[in-house]
Design a protein around this motif. Structure first.
Motif, PDB file in Angstrom:
ATOM      1  N   CYS A 186       0.845  -1.185   0.000  1.00 19.96           N
ATOM      2  CA  CYS A 186       0.000   0.000   0.000  1.00 19.96           C
ATOM      3  C   CYS A 186       0.887   1.244   0.000  1.00 19.96           C
ATOM      4  O   CYS A 186       1.749   1.391   0.875  1.00 19.96           O
ATOM      5  N   GLY A 217      -0.136   4.132   0.601  1.00 21.12           N
ATOM      6  CA  GLY A 217      -0.617   5.044   1.626  1.00 21.12           C
ATOM      7  C   GLY A 217       0.047   4.784   2.969  1.00 21.12           C
ATOM      8  O   GLY A 217       0.687   5.665   3.548  1.00 21.12           O
ATOM      9  N   CYS A 218      -0.061   3.567   3.484  1.00 20.72           N
ATOM     10  CA  CYS A 218       0.431   3.267   4.836  1.00 20.72           C
ATOM     11  C   CYS A 218       1.677   2.384   4.817  1.00 20.72           C
ATOM     12  O   CYS A 218       2.264   2.130   5.857  1.00 20.72           O
ATOM     13  N   CYS A 273      -4.651   0.196   0.143  1.00 22.82           N
ATOM     14  CA  CYS A 273      -5.400  -0.811   0.886  1.00 22.82           C
ATOM     15  C   CYS A 273      -6.800  -0.260   1.184  1.00 22.82           C
ATOM     16  O   CYS A 273      -7.085   0.910   0.972  1.00 22.82           O
ATOM     17  N   CYS A 318      -6.933   2.814   3.517  1.00 23.14           N
ATOM     18  CA  CYS A 318      -6.380   4.030   2.914  1.00 23.14           C
ATOM     19  C   CYS A 318      -7.310   4.574   1.827  1.00 23.14           C
ATOM     20  O   CYS A 318      -7.340   5.780   1.581  1.00 23.14           O
TER      21      CYS A 318
END
Ligand SMILES: [Zn+2]
Ligand SMILES: [Zn+2]
Length: 145
Positions: A91, A93-94, A133, A136
């Protein structure tokens, strides 16, 4: 029954003691290791392994088709024995990363042999999916900034 694509036998390769030690550490580990981590673990053994030697031997093991390597989003390279054919989705994002259940590049996947130019000898491959994900996707990245 014929045996297809099995991993090369390290005992048949002209490996030095340091390369064997390196390979053994990778095979004992249950995750991919960076050059630094390998260096740390080898320091607990009896042989002396400088960090530069570790990286040189990793390159040799890759050329022998015994070790695979992939680059993390951080830019760090991590290594695993060739027979461990793991792929990940990550992911953006995270940073959460998890393994895919199967190898999408292997037999019945993309059909590697059809796209390789003649005379090219494949040793290993990497394949990763980057995306967002579930959690996110639900959070708006710019809304709280
Ligand atoms: Zn995420
Ligand atoms: Zn694979």
């Amino acid at each position: 029954m014929a045996q297809y694509a099995h991993p090369p036998d390290p005992s048949g390769m002209p490996l030095g003691p340091r390369q064997r030690a390196l390979l053994a550490v990778l095979q004992e580990a249950n995750a991919e290791l960076s050059g630094q981590e390998l260096h740390e673990r080898l320091r607990q053994g009896s042989q002396r392994h400088g960090l530069a030697t570790v990286y040189r031997n990793l390159r040799l093991l890759q050329r022998s088709g015994l070790v695979r390597c992939r680059k993390l989003p951080s830019g760090e390279s991590v290594y695993a024995p060739l027979e461990r054919d793991d792929h990940h989705l990550t992911c953006v994002g995270c940073g959460h990363s998890e393994p895919l259940p199967i190898c999408p590049v292997g037999t019945g996947g993309l059909g590697l042999t059809k796209v390789l130019p003649q005379g090219f000898k494949p040793l290993f491959h990497t394949f990763e999916i980057h995306g967002l994900c579930r959690s996110c996707q639900q959070s708006e990245p710019l809304a709280h900034g």
